[in-house]
Scaffold this active site. Structure first.
Site, PDB file in Angstrom:
ATOM      1  N   HIS A  12       0.823  -1.207   0.000  1.00 28.29           N
ATOM      2  CA  HIS A  12       0.000   0.000   0.000  1.00 28.29           C
ATOM      3  C   HIS A  12       0.856   1.255   0.000  1.00 28.29           C
ATOM      4  O   HIS A  12       2.033   1.250   0.397  1.00 28.29           O
ATOM      5  CB  HIS A  12      -0.907   0.012   1.233  1.00 28.29           C
ATOM      6  CG  HIS A  12      -0.144   0.025   2.526  1.00 28.29           C
ATOM      7  ND1 HIS A  12       0.402   1.170   3.060  1.00 28.29           N
ATOM      8  CD2 HIS A  12       0.192  -0.977   3.379  1.00 28.29           C
ATOM      9  CE1 HIS A  12       1.040   0.883   4.187  1.00 28.29           C
ATOM     10  NE2 HIS A  12       0.923  -0.415   4.400  1.00 28.29           N
ATOM     11  N   GLY A  25       1.398  -1.601  12.335  1.00 34.18           N
ATOM     12  CA  GLY A  25       0.829  -2.898  12.655  1.00 34.18           C
ATOM     13  C   GLY A  25      -0.656  -2.971  12.374  1.00 34.18           C
ATOM     14  O   GLY A  25      -1.118  -2.697  11.269  1.00 34.18           O
ATOM     15  N   GLU A  93      -1.417  -6.686   8.177  1.00 37.67           N
ATOM     16  CA  GLU A  93      -0.072  -6.464   8.699  1.00 37.67           C
ATOM     17  C   GLU A  93       0.133  -7.282   9.963  1.00 37.67           C
ATOM     18  O   GLU A  93      -0.826  -7.711  10.629  1.00 37.67           O
ATOM     19  CB  GLU A  93       0.125  -4.969   8.961  1.00 37.67           C
ATOM     20  CG  GLU A  93       1.499  -4.560   9.472  1.00 37.67           C
ATOM     21  CD  GLU A  93       2.664  -4.994   8.593  1.00 37.67           C
ATOM     22  OE1 GLU A  93       2.897  -6.222   8.498  1.00 37.67           O
ATOM     23  OE2 GLU A  93       3.342  -4.124   8.032  1.00 37.67           O
ATOM     24  N   TYR A  96       2.411  -5.843  15.936  1.00 37.04           N
ATOM     25  CA  TYR A  96       3.691  -5.460  16.526  1.00 37.04           C
ATOM     26  C   TYR A  96       3.644  -5.406  18.052  1.00 37.04           C
ATOM     27  O   TYR A  96       4.557  -4.891  18.695  1.00 37.04           O
ATOM     28  CB  TYR A  96       4.149  -4.115  15.966  1.00 37.04           C
ATOM     29  CG  TYR A  96       4.962  -4.231  14.701  1.00 37.04           C
ATOM     30  CD1 TYR A  96       6.192  -4.875  14.694  1.00 37.04           C
ATOM     31  CD2 TYR A  96       4.511  -3.697  13.507  1.00 37.04           C
ATOM     32  CE1 TYR A  96       6.949  -4.977  13.538  1.00 37.04           C
ATOM     33  CE2 TYR A  96       5.260  -3.794  12.339  1.00 37.04           C
ATOM     34  CZ  TYR A  96       6.477  -4.438  12.366  1.00 37.04           C
ATOM     35  OH  TYR A  96       7.222  -4.539  11.214  1.00 37.04           O
TER      36      TYR A  96
END
Length: 254
Positions: A12, A25, A93, A96
């Site tokens: 993206h 994240g 994604e 994290y």
């Protein structure tokens, strides 16, 4: 049997949190103005290469949806104004964990380069889990509504991302490519690194060093048994992609 279709991977465009150099994240920020420009430029590259996809997959996060909409507007697909864009949580994604939303430079200073790299880039390393309140807020956000619990984890390693992306490859992408369809996948730095790991059979060391820049279409073409003709694929704008990947690496990696 038709020749296999082509697969284009596109990270993206830059998001507003990418622009601030924060760990994004599972957060759901929109594209920045620069990211919108990157998406439009990617669409122009695909149009120049006469790549008009038969199927488009994104993650469930806004920055991939926005990128897809801009790319398809630029492509202005002939005879197919309503090509469906299919969201898939497997392309989201990486979580994290406790790093989510924090500034990279501050964490690097706080943790030191060794721990920072292990949590951020290693195959098996995962940061400490995010606080329960933050996790609950993400689970109840629009991007994750109705998704299974495994779609929203308190933390995640790259190895975990590979497992879900590998399942997506076998369940969805392989069939379409075998049927001769051209497929566009718009994902994130880590979900696309994971897909490259599967496609190219990368070693752990190779995938740890792989940096995928935003807004640069990466094309895979395949032999009849769906092995990549070129390991690592081919960028439509190799020079720009190399330059952008070097900047990602200089900032500490995807």
């Amino acid at each position: 049997m038709p020749a296999p279709g082509a697969l284009v991977l596109l990270r993206h465009g830059q998001s507003v949190l990418n622009a601030q150099n924060r760990f994004t994240g599972l957060l759901d920020p929109p594209l920045s103005a620069a990211g919108e420009g990157e998406a439009a430029a990617a669409g122009a590259l695909l149009a120049a290469a006469t790549f008009f996809p038969d199927a488009v997959y994104t993650s469930t996060l806004s920055r991939t949806h926005q990128t897809a909409r801009i790319v398809l507007d630029v492509l202005d697909l002939p005879g197919c104004p309503a090509l469906p864009v299919v969201p898939a949580w497997e392309l989201n994604e990486r979580s994290y964990g406790s790093l989510t939303g924090k500034l990279r430079e501050e964490l690097l200073s706080e943790l030191g380069p060794e721990v920072f790299r292990f949590w951020r880039r290693s195959f098996y390393g995962a940061p400490p889990p995010m606080p329960s309140g933050q996790l609950a807020a993400i689970r109840h956000s629009r991007a994750f509504a109705g998704l299974p619990p495994e779609a929203v984890l308190a933390t995640e390693s790259l190895c975990g991302v590979v497992k879900r992306v590998r399942n997506f490859w076998h369940q969805h992408l392989r069939r379409r490519l075998r049927e001769g369809e051209d497929v566009l996948v718009i994902g994130h730095g880590n979900s696309l690194r994971a897909l490259c790991f599967v496609l190219d059979r990368l070693s752990h060391a190779e995938v740890e060093e792989l940096n995928l820049p935003t807004g640069q279409p990466l094309v895979y073409r395949f032999t009849p048994d769906l092995a990549p003709m070129v390991r690592g694929g081919e960028y439509l704008n190799p020079l720009a992609a190399r330059t952008a990947a070097a900047l990602v690496a200089a900032a500490g990696g995807t």
